[in-house]
Write a protein that holds these residues in place. Structure first.
Motif: not given
Ligand code: GLU
Length: 303
Positions: A65-79
């Motif tokens: 919503w803020l207009g940000l974009t980020w790379e995929q995949p997102v790193r999830r520490q639990s994984e």
């Protein structure tokens, strides 16, 4: 060729994002844009009790919503617990960890006892009394990581021993607010800040019920993701001392750091996730736009 800056925003999905998180994310995203760098999102969800999928979904929604974009995949520490287990094992092999079975109440009682004897007990940079060393003699080997995960003990770093294995004094490169200004020059070396990890005492490396702690996971991930500039709020400024120590012990590269100002609420206190009225969701539902959020966070509204 100059290295491409890699920046990250690393929230914990244990509550809703507030205006302070928006400031942090927008600053990092804006700097990555300006510097021709990469922007990564990392979800720091090692605390399985407090982190919830609904908060994670909220983070993704608020940032988009803020207009940000980020790379995929997102790193999830639990994984990635195996990565943290491997790092903890390395510290255990070096003989630097001990198994601590103290409860919070036991630690508080040990400190109170010393204070009753008139000893002024040292506090860490966050104001908490330093661990009194009760279990320091109980060396932890690799198998102790499993005992930590089973919730029997926490594993702590023997800070005096750890420092004794390091030849030089520790420091980091700090850019502070200058990093977020248009005029920032990537060739700048920043200020050299002396790290003082001993100020934190025997920090926890594996929490009870976990193969890691915030400190261990953050240095492992910053290295694995190739983060060149750690952007975050000033509340974590002195935690950098511990991070530098772990980086040296684990043979990880040292990123540069840029700690930014914190937003305070009308009460003058740092914003907390408990301030629901300043959550991005509440502000959006009250009719505010992403431009309003930028303005409220003290950022120019035009980008
Ligand atoms: N996960 C941490 C937080 O939400 C930030 C960690 C960091 O940027 O080093 O406060």
């Amino acid at each position: 060729m100059a290295e491409i800056p890699i920046l990250r925003f690393a929230p914990s999905p244990n509550g809703e994002l507030h205006l302070g998180h928006a400031l942090s994310a927008l600053l990092a995203h804006g700097a990555a844009d300006r510097l021709g760098g990469r922007f990564l999102l990392r979800l720091e969800d090692i605390d399985r009790d407090r982190c919830r999928p609904v908060y994670e979904a909220g983070i993704l929604r608020d940032l988009a919503w803020l207009g940000l974009t980020w790379e995929q995949p997102v790193r999830r520490q639990s994984e990635h617990f195996d990565d943290y287990r491997a790092a903890a094992a390395r510290l255990a092999d070096m003989g630097l960890l001990f198994a601590c079975s103290c409860s919070r109440a036991k630690i508080a009682a040990a400190v109170a006892e010393r204070e009753a004897q008139g000893i002024i007990w040292p506090r860490d940079p966050d104001g908490a009394p330093l661990y009194p060393g009760t279990c320091r003699a109980v060396r932890a080997d690799r198998a102790a990581i499993g005992r930590a995960e089973a919730g029997e003990v926490a594993l702590r770093l023997d800070i005096a021993r750890a420092l004794a294995t390091i030849p030089d004094s520790l420091s980091w490169s700090e850019h502070g607010e200058a990093f977020y200004r248009d005029a920032f020059d990537l060739s700048s070396r920043g200020a050299r800040i002396s790290a003082d990890p001993a100020a934190w005492g025997d920090v926890v490396i594996c929490r009870k019920g976990s193969p890691t702690s915030y400190h261990l996971a953050v240095v492992v991930d910053d290295a694995l993701q190739g983060i060149t500039h750690v952007t975050r709020g000033r509340d974590l400024y002195w935690a950098t001392s511990v991070h530098r120590l772990l980086q040296v012990l684990l043979g990880l590269p040292a990123p540069a750091y840029a700690h930014h100002r914190l937003l305070t609420g009308p009460d003058g206190l740092k914003l907390a996730k408990s301030r629901r009225d300043l959550s991005l969701r509440a502000l959006r539902e009250a009719g505010h736009s992403p431009r309003d959020i930028r303005r409220m966070a003290g950022l120019p509204a035009d980008r």
